[in-house]
Scaffold this active site. Structure first.
Site, PDB file in Angstrom:
ATOM      1  N   GLU A  79      52.285   9.028 131.315  1.00 53.44           N
ATOM      2  CA  GLU A  79      51.726   7.676 131.280  1.00 53.44           C
ATOM      3  C   GLU A  79      52.787   6.647 130.880  1.00 53.44           C
ATOM      4  OE1 GLU A  79      48.990   7.278 132.645  1.00 53.44           O
ATOM      5  OE2 GLU A  79      48.460   9.399 132.703  1.00 53.44           O
TER       6      GLU A  79
ATOM      7  N   HIS B  17      54.841   5.732 133.830  1.00 50.81           N
ATOM      8  CA  HIS B  17      54.209   4.698 134.660  1.00 50.81           C
ATOM      9  C   HIS B  17      54.553   3.307 134.124  1.00 50.81           C
ATOM     10  CE1 HIS B  17      51.925   6.925 137.541  1.00 50.81           C
ATOM     11  NE2 HIS B  17      51.194   7.561 136.652  1.00 50.81           N
TER      12      HIS B  17
END
Length: 293
Positions: A139, A142
């Site tokens: 994450e 990202h």
């Protein structure tokens, strides 16, 4: 951490946004040509873009029932995110937790400074420490790749077309020529359908590649691609045990999840993610190259 800029991802993000921008310029021209009110269209799109850009993170968290948590509530989670953020050379993001049995995670926010990483209680209960680190690093990758913002803007454009498809009759009353108003509405709806279909496949093509990029980024942050591979398999297997109603209520967030909720042949065909098997194979290949380096 040895972080390499993913020029393939950057090129795809630029190309996708360029095509979507060109597509929507044509779309706007068709709407105006079909007799729709210029003022109404511009005001509507401007307001919607403002809300999407500045409040998409809050809307995403609310849709998942996630709440921001402080260090006193989840000290181990905060400590893990702080350490990984330092390794990724990122500001520590806001941390949110959703109380659901579905094991998943996602990142949201329009910039590195405003990013939020959300996890579910199901994820915290399912993964061991190394697997959880792999998911959190995914994450954070990202966020570092800035693809969350691109996906937010791209989804805004697609949502506009979908809203016109659903509520196209509302755009027929402001036309310059009221004769043949039904035909004007049909033109606008037909154009919206074409735009939505093209947007759909452009967004999914970008989304699949960005998952591979985030997997590679997570491996660079943690140095343990095998741990993320194990986490992906654990989450994927766990999905079969999640109640159907939980899966349906959260499926709209699929593009931002680490593993999509929808399963089956049709879901895989239109999925925002590559298959778990392909992702695991690439991570294992990456782990093998690390061992022989």
């Amino acid at each position: 951490m040895e972080w390499k800029t993913d020029w393939g991802l950057r090129a795809r993000m630029f190309f996708t946004m360029f095509l979507l921008a060109a597509l929507y310029i044509v779309f706007l021209g068709v709407l105006l040509w079909s007799g729709q009110s210029y003022g109404v269209i511009v005001i509507f799109m401007s307001i919607f873009l403002f809300v999407q850009y500045f409040f998409s993170d809050k809307l995403a968290l609310k849709s998942m029932g996630a709440r921001k948590v402080d260090e006193d509530e989840f000290p181990e989670l905060h400590g893990m995110v702080s350490r990984l953020s330092q390794q990724a050379d990122l500001p520590k993001p806001t941390i949110a937790v959703a109380d659901t049995r579905t094991p998943n995670a996602f990142a949201t926010g329009r910039s590195k400074k405003t990013a939020t990483v959300a996890v579910t209680t199901g994820l915290l209960q399912t993964l061991d420490q190394e697997e959880l680190e792999g998911v959190l690093a995914h994450e954070l990758a990202h966020v570092k790749n800035r693809d969350v913002m691109v996906m937010t803007i791209a989804s805004f454009l697609s949502t506009i077309a979908m809203l016109i498809l659903r509520w196209g009759f509302l755009f027929g009353g402001g036309g310059r020529n009221r004769q043949g108003g039904g035909a004007q509405v049909m033109i606008a709806i037909a154009a919206s359908l074409v735009v939505w279909i093209v947007s759909f496949f452009l967004i999914r093509a970008l989304s699949r590649y960005r998952e591979y990029a985030a997997d590679r980024g997570a491996a660079a942050i943690t140095g343990k691609p095998a741990a993320l591979a194990s986490a992906l398999l654990t989450i994927d297997n766990r999905m079969d045990k999640v109640p159907k109603e939980d899966m349906r209520s959260q499926s709209e967030m699929n593009a931002f999840f680490i593993i999509p909720i929808d399963k089956g042949v049709i879901a895989q065909l239109f999925s925002t993610h590559p298959s778990t098997e392909k992702r695991v194979d690439r991570l294992r290949d990456l782990a093998g190259r690390q061992e022989t380096a």
